[in-house]
Motif scaffolding. Structure first.
Motif, PDB file in Angstrom:
ATOM      1  N   CYS A   1       2.481  -1.384  -6.107  1.00  0.00           N
ATOM      2  CA  CYS A   1       2.087  -1.697  -4.423  1.00  0.00           C
ATOM      3  C   CYS A   1       1.109   0.209  -4.235  1.00  0.00           C
ATOM      4  CB  CYS A   1       2.595  -1.939  -3.463  1.00  0.00           C
ATOM      5  SG  CYS A   1       3.743  -3.373  -3.678  1.00  0.00           S
TER       6      CYS A   1
ATOM      7  N   SER B   1      -6.657  -4.257  -1.670  1.00  0.00           N
ATOM      8  CA  SER B   1      -7.606  -4.750  -1.587  1.00  0.00           C
ATOM      9  C   SER B   1      -8.880  -4.647  -1.187  1.00  0.00           C
ATOM     10  CB  SER B   1      -6.638  -3.765   0.348  1.00  0.00           C
ATOM     11  OG  SER B   1      -8.335  -4.856   1.150  1.00  0.00           O
TER      12      SER B   1
ATOM     13  N   SER C   1      -0.679   3.782  -4.675  1.00  0.00           N
ATOM     14  CA  SER C   1      -1.654   4.756  -4.335  1.00  0.00           C
ATOM     15  C   SER C   1      -2.205   5.059  -6.725  1.00  0.00           C
ATOM     16  CB  SER C   1      -1.646   5.712  -3.701  1.00  0.00           C
ATOM     17  OG  SER C   1      -2.621   6.431  -4.480  1.00  0.00           O
TER      18      SER C   1
ATOM     19  N   PHE D   1      -6.451   5.943  -2.904  1.00  0.00           N
ATOM     20  CA  PHE D   1      -6.444   5.328  -2.846  1.00  0.00           C
ATOM     21  C   PHE D   1      -7.957   4.750  -3.084  1.00  0.00           C
ATOM     22  CE2 PHE D   1      -3.505   2.403  -1.376  1.00  0.00           C
ATOM     23  CZ  PHE D   1      -2.904   2.924  -0.452  1.00  0.00           C
TER      24      PHE D   1
ATOM     25  N   GLY E   1      -7.189   0.365  -0.046  1.00  0.00           N
ATOM     26  CA  GLY E   1      -6.093   0.248  -0.747  1.00  0.00           C
ATOM     27  C   GLY E   1      -6.443  -0.336  -2.275  1.00  0.00           C
TER      28      GLY E   1
ATOM     29  N   SER F   1       0.982  -1.108  -0.003  1.00  0.00           N
ATOM     30  CA  SER F   1      -0.444  -0.132  -0.413  1.00  0.00           C
ATOM     31  C   SER F   1       1.324   0.983   0.055  1.00  0.00           C
ATOM     32  CB  SER F   1       0.047   0.235   1.259  1.00  0.00           C
ATOM     33  OG  SER F   1       0.063  -0.159   1.885  1.00  0.00           O
TER      34      SER F   1
END
Length: 414
Positions: free
Chosen positions: A159, A231, A161, A41, A228, A36
């Motif tokens: 990973c 996620s 944003s 996000f 995220g 993250s």
């Protein structure tokens, strides 16, 4: 065999950086598991949004399947046609890393260490400059601009944003520097993204778990970092799967932060304060071992848990083959880094990336594969990862389909 001893030392990813890398570390190392960056996000653009050209339909059918229900940019890239890098090989590569010091990043950085000498010997790269922003978007934006000003010919990150880096990515583009994001995606038209389809990963993982549960029962949902992109995409896939299983109920949601330690603590808290039966636990990769440990220490029945490559949980599966039916390679750290790195090199070679998001299907991880890679003395508490053999997860031949002028980057000649 799985390099479990590598990760018991507690060393950060910097342990694996030796020859050919210049390191610019900013602040203290941060220990998380998976990816993250910052607080900005979102879901990003979807297939066909904003009048995007339908590049997906030009891909071979077997690759088009990976784009179903994707929800991220799939238009053309600006790095085709007459586009050229601002310098000639050997190139300087910038790695704007959002953090370091955890098992996922350790394995990713180990793969980078293996790749660098090969590309140096081929005369393709001079050095790799690595920065660490410690999950601070402001710092990471500054570092991207510094990498551009220091002479990086291309910049990649993991990973990230979805939107927080867009202005710096545009600054890089304006100065002739492309940008590649691996293990995540960015909605800037100047970024190339490489990843698996995380929403489909959530759906497939959940359906496998629900079927193992017999199609009914209570599930605890362990998300990664709420908000995220990967996620939220994974969790959206979990809820897609619920539509097919009306007798499955999610009775709680906790945030595992893609960390075994955090997951163990949060699942223990839930089990201690909720008396309802739990018949299965859906987790995102990086959390399965922690969820299993929480079950073991709670004294409750060991129920099925979704698994995505975590060595400790896979060792438990080897020793208890009826526990689950399958696992999945979703974001294997070394393979994801290698994909992003190769896309960056191919872009500099003017191979012409055809599409903003280079995506692959979810790869199954079978018990036979586990048995072949783990000995009888494997460690059920390991925080390591079982990964595919290098090049198997997304082969050079597979990647050829996403470029206008494809060539093996190590044998390419201008």
């Amino acid at each position: 065999m799985v390099k479990e001893d590598l990760l018991r030392t507690g060393g950060s990813a910097r342990t694996f950086i030796r020859r050919g890398l210049a390191i610019a570390a900013v602040g203290a190392m941060v220990a998380l598991t998976a990816c993250s960056s910052g607080d900005d996000f979102g879901d990003g653009g979807g297939q066909g949004e904003s009048g995007e050209t339908d590049v997906v339909s030009t891909l071979p059918a077997e690759f088009q399947e990976a784009y179903v229900n994707l929800g991220q940019p799939v238009g053309p890239t600006p790095y085709v046609g007459d586009w050229a890098p601002r310098g000639e090989a050997p190139w300087t590569i910038g790695y704007a890393s959002p953090y370091s010091g955890n098992s996922w990043q350790a394995y990713a950085m180990e793969r980078l260490e293996e790749l660098i000498p090969k590309y140096q010997e081929a005369g393709l790269i001079d050095e790799v400059i690595i920065t660490q922003s410690n999950l601070d978007d402001t710092v990471q934006n500054q570092q991207i601009r510094q990498l551009v000003d220091q002479g990086a010919d291309i910049i990649f990150t993991c990973c990230s944003s979805v939107t927080a880096l867009n202005q710096s990515i545009e600054y890089a583009f304006d100065n002739g520097v492309p940008f590649v994001s691996y293990s995540g995606y960015i909605d800037s038209p100047y970024s190339i993204n490489t990843s698996a389809n995380y929403r489909e990963a959530g759906r497939i993982s959940a359906e496998s778990l629900f079927e193992k549960m017999g199609g009914a029962g209570n599930v605890l949902d362990v998300v990664g970092v709420p908000g995220g992109a990967s996620s939220d995409s994974f969790d959206a896939g979990v809820h897609d799967a619920l539509e097919k299983f009306p007798d499955i109920s999610i009775i709680g949601t906790v945030a595992g932060q893609w960390s075994d330690t955090v997951t163990k603590t949060e699942v223990q808290k839930f089990l201690a304060t909720n008396s309802d039966p739990v018949d299965g636990i859906i987790v995102q990769p990086g959390s399965a071992t922690g969820a299993l440990q929480a079950l073991q220490q709670s004294g409750r029945e060991i129920v099925p848990v979704s698994v995505g490559g975590e060595a400790g949980a896979l060792c438990y599966w080897k020793n208890n083959p009826e526990w689950i039916d399958e696992a999945f390679h979703i974001w294997p750290p070394g393979d994801e880094l290698q994909l992003g790195f190769e896309v960056a090199i191919r872009t500099l070679q003017q191979q012409g990336p055809r599409i903003q998001s280079i995506v692959r299907n979810i790869a199954p991880l079978t018990l036979d594969e586990v048995n072949a890679n783990f000995g009888d003395d494997c460690d059920e508490n390991s925080n390591g990862w079982l990964q595919p053999e290098p090049g198997e997860w997304f082969s050079t031949a597979d990647l050829d389909n996403f470029f206008e002028n494809p060539a093996d980057p190590l044998t390419w000649r201008p």
